[in-house]
Design an enzyme around this catalytic site. Structure first.
Site, PDB file in Angstrom:
ATOM      1  N   ARG A   1     -14.215  -6.281   2.338  1.00 47.11           N
ATOM      2  CA  ARG A   1     -12.794  -6.144   2.015  1.00 47.11           C
ATOM      3  C   ARG A   1     -12.055  -7.411   2.431  1.00 47.11           C
ATOM      4  O   ARG A   1     -11.235  -7.946   1.668  1.00 47.11           O
ATOM      5  CB  ARG A   1     -12.197  -4.933   2.740  1.00 47.11           C
TER       6      ARG A   1
ATOM      7  N   HIS B   1      -6.921   0.969  -6.864  1.00 45.13           N
ATOM      8  CA  HIS B   1      -7.241   0.263  -5.610  1.00 45.13           C
ATOM      9  C   HIS B   1      -8.045  -0.998  -5.959  1.00 45.13           C
ATOM     10  O   HIS B   1      -9.233  -1.087  -5.671  1.00 45.13           O
ATOM     11  CB  HIS B   1      -8.038   1.179  -4.694  1.00 45.13           C
TER      12      HIS B   1
ATOM     13  N   GLN C   1     -10.178  -2.872  -3.217  1.00 42.44           N
ATOM     14  CA  GLN C   1     -11.452  -2.224  -2.913  1.00 42.44           C
ATOM     15  C   GLN C   1     -12.487  -2.577  -3.966  1.00 42.44           C
ATOM     16  O   GLN C   1     -13.652  -2.819  -3.653  1.00 42.44           O
ATOM     17  CB  GLN C   1     -11.274  -0.712  -2.832  1.00 42.44           C
TER      18      GLN C   1
ATOM     19  N   ARG D   1       0.884  -1.176   0.000  1.00 40.21           N
ATOM     20  CA  ARG D   1       0.000   0.000   0.000  1.00 40.21           C
ATOM     21  C   ARG D   1       0.917   1.219   0.000  1.00 40.21           C
ATOM     22  O   ARG D   1       1.493   1.584   1.046  1.00 40.21           O
ATOM     23  CB  ARG D   1      -0.909  -0.015   1.231  1.00 40.21           C
TER      24      ARG D   1
ATOM     25  N   ASP E   1     -16.678   8.883  -2.278  1.00 40.95           N
ATOM     26  CA  ASP E   1     -15.406   8.713  -1.582  1.00 40.95           C
ATOM     27  C   ASP E   1     -14.883  10.106  -1.240  1.00 40.95           C
ATOM     28  O   ASP E   1     -15.413  11.120  -1.706  1.00 40.95           O
ATOM     29  CB  ASP E   1     -14.414   7.943  -2.472  1.00 40.95           C
TER      30      ASP E   1
ATOM     31  N   CYS F   1     -16.057   3.770   0.430  1.00 38.82           N
ATOM     32  CA  CYS F   1     -14.964   2.838   0.740  1.00 38.82           C
ATOM     33  C   CYS F   1     -14.346   3.096   2.109  1.00 38.82           C
ATOM     34  O   CYS F   1     -13.624   2.232   2.625  1.00 38.82           O
ATOM     35  CB  CYS F   1     -13.910   2.872  -0.357  1.00 38.82           C
TER      36      CYS F   1
END
Length: 299
Positions: free
Chosen positions: A284, A131, A134, A104, A220, A256
């Site tokens: 997730r 991502h 996600q 990440r 988001d 998210c």
């Protein structure tokens, strides 16, 4: 095989990962009355973090424990990716210790470099460009609750989460409309990739038009980590794009997380019965579990 971008998977592979995630989810938790088993017994996930994250760390670490494996956290004080040691050396060395690498980080090319030189699967846990984990969770959530014949309206920034989501949506035939302020839409290159995969998203600068025919609304944060110096500029640019209960109507809300309450979404909308963000957050872990087990089964 690696997952750097969601379209590293074929359509068939994507379906298989979602199926595996659903199977593992159905066999886990106290309500199921059974264990998910330990398909990753004795295996290790190395987790490289330049960007902190509650959900990413807890979901991967807990998931590995559920699957019989072990996760090692490597934060900024433990590893200096590309600084002091070339990425290719880090990838080669960590591959000798771990069965998977999750990264990440800020720079997308860092994950690409890890994937090029590692001899174990590399999973993108988030970059500034993408991502995919996600998106796996999002697609699992949509499939569970609405099916892929539904229509999702994205309202807000055309950021990394949005860009991965529209690619994944194109792969499964999910209709998406993206509403962003002028200058904050998804990259044209991502739009073209979505068009090659299936139907690309509709694009608009009108949030109300975007949600008019939508079954689900997704938003988001407007100011992502590392963009703090753009905060005031973005708050002005995104005026009118806040998801309120009025804009949401009776539609389910996805996010998210973490949410900046009072910016991209109101507290009232996020706390309403329409919010399915906690189911989305749980997925997730299940989606990542499905991915890791699927990757292990292919090796």
């Amino acid at each position: 095989m690696d997952l750097v971008d969601i379209d590293d998977l074929s359509v068939t592979d994507l379906g298989a990962v979602l199926d595996r995630a659903a199977e593992l989810k159905a066999g886990s938790g106290p309500e199921a009355g059974t264990s998910a088993g330990q398909p990753l017994d004795g295996q290790t996930l190395a987790m490289i973090f330049e960007k902190p994250s509650t959900r990413t760390r807890v979901s991967f670490e807990t998931g590995m424990t559920q699957l019989g494996g072990h996760a090692i956290f490597l934060g900024p004080d433990d590893i200096h990716l590309g600084h002091g040691e070339p990425i290719r050396d880090t990838a080669r060395a960590v591959s000798r210790y771990a069965d998977f690498i999750m990264a990440r980080v800020f720079d997308h090319t860092d994950v690409e470099g890890l994937a090029e030189y590692a001899t174990v699967p590399v999973v993108n846990g988030l970059t500034d460009d993408a991502h995919p984990c996600q998106t796996l969770a999002d697609l699992l959530t949509v499939r569970e609750k609405f099916g892929f014949d539904s229509h999702v309206a994205w309202v807000g920034d055309g950021n990394n989460v949005c860009q991965s989501f529209v690619l994944g949506a194109a792969m499964v035939g999910l209709d998406v409309t993206v509403a962003t302020p002028e200058g904050y839409g998804i990259d044209d290159a991502v739009y073209e990739r979505a068009a090659e995969l299936g139907d690309p998203p509709e694009r608009t600068t009108d949030p109300e038009a975007a949600v008019a025919d939508a079954d689900v609304v997704y938003t988001d944060v407007w100011v992502s980590m590392g963009q703090e110096d753009e905060r005031e500029e973005k708050l002005r640019a995104f005026e009118g794009f806040q998801v309120t209960t009025e804009l949401l109507g009776d539609r389910p809300l996805m996010h998210c997380l973490p949410a900046h309450r009072g910016e991209e979404v109101t507290d009232e909308a996020l706390e309403s019965d329409n919010a399915i963000v906690w189911d989305q957050a749980e997925n997730r872990m299940h989606a990542q579990n499905g991915l890791l087990v699927w990757l292990a089964e292919r090796s």
